[in-house]
Design a protein around this motif. Structure first.
Motif, PDB file in Angstrom:
ATOM      1  N   GLN A 164       0.859  -1.177   0.000  1.00  0.00           N
ATOM      2  CA  GLN A 164       0.000   0.000   0.000  1.00  0.00           C
ATOM      3  C   GLN A 164       0.897   1.229   0.000  1.00  0.00           C
ATOM      4  O   GLN A 164       1.790   1.354   0.840  1.00  0.00           O
ATOM      5  N   VAL A 165       0.657   2.109  -0.965  1.00  0.00           N
ATOM      6  CA  VAL A 165       1.429   3.340  -1.070  1.00  0.00           C
ATOM      7  C   VAL A 165       0.466   4.503  -0.898  1.00  0.00           C
ATOM      8  O   VAL A 165      -0.373   4.770  -1.762  1.00  0.00           O
ATOM      9  N   TRP A 166       0.563   5.183   0.241  1.00  0.00           N
ATOM     10  CA  TRP A 166      -0.321   6.304   0.526  1.00  0.00           C
ATOM     11  C   TRP A 166       0.276   7.590  -0.049  1.00  0.00           C
ATOM     12  O   TRP A 166       1.473   7.661  -0.346  1.00  0.00           O
ATOM     13  N   GLU A 167      -0.571   8.602  -0.165  1.00  0.00           N
ATOM     14  CA  GLU A 167      -0.130   9.826  -0.835  1.00  0.00           C
ATOM     15  C   GLU A 167       0.947  10.584  -0.056  1.00  0.00           C
ATOM     16  O   GLU A 167       1.602  11.460  -0.619  1.00  0.00           O
ATOM     17  N   THR A 176      15.114  12.180 -13.168  1.00  0.00           N
ATOM     18  CA  THR A 176      14.409  13.320 -13.762  1.00  0.00           C
ATOM     19  C   THR A 176      13.832  14.170 -12.641  1.00  0.00           C
ATOM     20  O   THR A 176      13.827  13.774 -11.473  1.00  0.00           O
ATOM     21  N   ARG A 177      13.334  15.354 -13.017  1.00  0.00           N
ATOM     22  CA  ARG A 177      12.693  16.236 -12.048  1.00  0.00           C
ATOM     23  C   ARG A 177      11.177  16.249 -12.219  1.00  0.00           C
ATOM     24  O   ARG A 177      10.492  17.121 -11.679  1.00  0.00           O
ATOM     25  N   ASN A 178      10.666  15.316 -12.996  1.00  0.00           N
ATOM     26  CA  ASN A 178       9.225  15.242 -13.187  1.00  0.00           C
ATOM     27  C   ASN A 178       8.518  14.935 -11.865  1.00  0.00           C
ATOM     28  O   ASN A 178       9.048  14.199 -11.028  1.00  0.00           O
ATOM     29  N   ARG A 179       7.347  15.511 -11.697  1.00  0.00           N
ATOM     30  CA  ARG A 179       6.577  15.247 -10.481  1.00  0.00           C
ATOM     31  C   ARG A 179       5.803  13.950 -10.658  1.00  0.00           C
ATOM     32  O   ARG A 179       5.109  13.749 -11.653  1.00  0.00           O
ATOM     33  N   VAL A 180       5.938  13.040  -9.698  1.00  0.00           N
ATOM     34  CA  VAL A 180       5.184  11.795  -9.721  1.00  0.00           C
ATOM     35  C   VAL A 180       4.464  11.630  -8.393  1.00  0.00           C
ATOM     36  O   VAL A 180       4.942  12.090  -7.349  1.00  0.00           O
ATOM     37  N   THR A 181       3.305  10.988  -8.435  1.00  0.00           N
ATOM     38  CA  THR A 181       2.504  10.724  -7.241  1.00  0.00           C
ATOM     39  C   THR A 181       2.081   9.264  -7.250  1.00  0.00           C
ATOM     40  O   THR A 181       2.395   8.512  -8.184  1.00  0.00           O
ATOM     41  N   TYR A 182       1.338   8.883  -6.225  1.00  0.00           N
ATOM     42  CA  TYR A 182       0.861   7.501  -6.154  1.00  0.00           C
ATOM     43  C   TYR A 182      -0.016   7.167  -7.360  1.00  0.00           C
ATOM     44  O   TYR A 182      -0.130   6.003  -7.754  1.00  0.00           O
ATOM     45  N   GLN A 183      -0.646   8.172  -7.976  1.00  0.00           N
ATOM     46  CA  GLN A 183      -1.504   7.924  -9.133  1.00  0.00           C
ATOM     47  C   GLN A 183      -0.719   7.528 -10.375  1.00  0.00           C
ATOM     48  O   GLN A 183      -1.292   7.077 -11.364  1.00  0.00           O
ATOM     49  N   ASP A 184       0.594   7.698 -10.340  1.00  0.00           N
ATOM     50  CA  ASP A 184       1.439   7.291 -11.458  1.00  0.00           C
ATOM     51  C   ASP A 184       1.904   5.848 -11.344  1.00  0.00           C
ATOM     52  O   ASP A 184       2.611   5.357 -12.231  1.00  0.00           O
ATOM     53  N   LYS A 200       3.499  -1.397   4.023  1.00  0.00           N
ATOM     54  CA  LYS A 200       3.285   0.015   3.731  1.00  0.00           C
ATOM     55  C   LYS A 200       4.551   0.587   3.116  1.00  0.00           C
ATOM     56  O   LYS A 200       5.625   0.551   3.710  1.00  0.00           O
ATOM     57  N   GLY A 201       4.414   1.112   1.896  1.00  0.00           N
ATOM     58  CA  GLY A 201       5.555   1.690   1.213  1.00  0.00           C
ATOM     59  C   GLY A 201       5.891   3.066   1.741  1.00  0.00           C
ATOM     60  O   GLY A 201       5.036   3.953   1.768  1.00  0.00           O
ATOM     61  N   SER A 202       7.123   3.248   2.176  1.00  0.00           N
ATOM     62  CA  SER A 202       7.540   4.554   2.690  1.00  0.00           C
ATOM     63  C   SER A 202       8.203   5.400   1.606  1.00  0.00           C
ATOM     64  O   SER A 202       8.066   6.618   1.574  1.00  0.00           O
ATOM     65  N   ARG A 203       8.923   4.720   0.703  1.00  0.00           N
ATOM     66  CA  ARG A 203       9.590   5.402  -0.398  1.00  0.00           C
ATOM     67  C   ARG A 203       9.427   4.576  -1.667  1.00  0.00           C
ATOM     68  O   ARG A 203       9.467   3.342  -1.621  1.00  0.00           O
ATOM     69  N   VAL A 204       9.258   5.268  -2.792  1.00  0.00           N
ATOM     70  CA  VAL A 204       9.155   4.593  -4.081  1.00  0.00           C
ATOM     71  C   VAL A 204       9.982   5.367  -5.095  1.00  0.00           C
ATOM     72  O   VAL A 204       9.776   6.571  -5.279  1.00  0.00           O
ATOM     73  N   LEU A 205      10.922   4.686  -5.727  1.00  0.00           N
ATOM     74  CA  LEU A 205      11.667   5.265  -6.836  1.00  0.00           C
ATOM     75  C   LEU A 205      11.015   4.752  -8.114  1.00  0.00           C
ATOM     76  O   LEU A 205      10.908   3.541  -8.328  1.00  0.00           O
TER      77      LEU A 205
END
Length: 326
Positions: A164-167, A176-184, A200-205
């Protein structure tokens, strides 16, 4: 030549009057079923030492007996296991522990020791450290917690591990410097996941995405497009009593943002912004258009039932440039 192609296409379309419909029944089960993971990677780990020829000699810490590998590092992603930052191969210390991810297409030589070029190396691994997991997302469902500004994504990786990856998680793109969120975090996305024991995911690359979206069959039988339930189980077909799942072309393509119409000469026509993506007639496994440049013959024919055209789900995903999670 163009005239001959049109004649052939017209004949194929006329043949649709003779195509048997996809009648639902015992020989035509819908898409519901248990998800069977299909791991995309094999992970090996061990201690390494630099070789004169530029490779790394790895002595694995698992297996009976333990094995040695020569790891080639040219062109390989090498990341710090804690920070996720890139690392130069020359800075890897002899005797240090590394983790190597070998993909399905990774070649392993028959030499002794075997030689391999991994897709990813994680280095600088502290003792007793929970190493993050590198894998491909095959399932992704939006979580709505009912709390304002607090939602997330349920994801499943190719080996069946669920997170589970919360916002509020730290989600960053690779290089890259692109903005990414959980919706990606869509099916087909490659990720490096740091998580606790509860999942629970704390960090995602997040690594660059190679698809226009993702299509996956979920355990409740729904076919989801970009993580959202799109096609009911009753609208899916398995007409050949085998693993092939057939999905309605229009429902899937339109949910993915494409336009779908019927051409009297070339059959189902799928367009993207006015440009043809592919065309196919019922009762044929030969599609036409830019999407078929590398794969013209499909695993099954285009079928029709009650005015609805179907393609095997993997074929449809490929033609649409989407990832198919199965």
């Amino acid at each position: 030549m163009k005239f001959s192609v049109k004649l052939i296409a017209a004949a194929l379309c006329a043949a649709m009057l003779c195509v048997p419909t996809l009648a639902a029944g015992s020989s035509d089960a819908p898409g519901a079923g248990v998800y069977v993971p299909n791991p995309q990677y094999t992970v090996i780990s061990g201690t390494v030492a630099h070789q004169k020829d530029g490779g790394l000699l790895m002595s694995t810490s698992t297996g009976e007996p333990t094995e040695d590998y020569i790891l080639w590092t040219e062109g390989v992603m090498i990341l710090d296991a804690v920070s996720g930052e890139p690392v130069d191969a020359k800075s890897i210390k002899d005797g240090s522990t590394v983790y190597a991810w070998l993909g399905a297409q990774t070649a392993v030589t028959m030499s002794l020791p075997p030689q391999v070029t991994p897709e990813l190396l994680l280095v600088n691994v502290p003792a007793d450290y929970k190493v993050p997991q590198y894998d491909v997302i095959v399932r992704a469902t939006v979580i709505m917690a009912g709390i304002p500004h607090y939602s997330g994504m349920d994801i499943t990786l190719s080996d069946g591990t669920a997170y589970q990856v919360w916002e509020d998680a730290q989600i960053t793109p690779h290089l890259t410097r692109n903005r990414v969120t959980y919706q990606d975090l869509l099916p087909g996305t490659r990720v490096l996941m740091w998580a606790d024991d509860s999942g629970k995911g704390s960090r995602v690359l997040v690594f660059p995405y190679a698809y226009k979206g993702g299509i996956s069959l979920y355990n409740d039988g729904y076919l989801c497009v970009n993580g959202r339930p799109t096609v009911l189980p009753s609208a899916l077909r398995r007409p050949y009593n085998d693993e092939r799942l057939y999905a309605p072309i229009r429902a899937v393509a339109e949910a993915a943002g494409y336009d779908v119409s019927w051409d009297k000469e070339f059959g189902v026509t799928v367009k993207d912004g006015g440009e043809i993506v592919f065309q196919i007639c019922p009762d044929t496994d030969l599609a036409h258009g830019p999407a078929t440049a590398d794969r013209q013959s499909l695993s099954g024919p285009c079928l029709i039932a009650n005015g609805i055209t179907y393609l095997e789900a993997g074929d449809l995903a490929h033609l649409l440039g989407m990832f198919y999670g199965g």
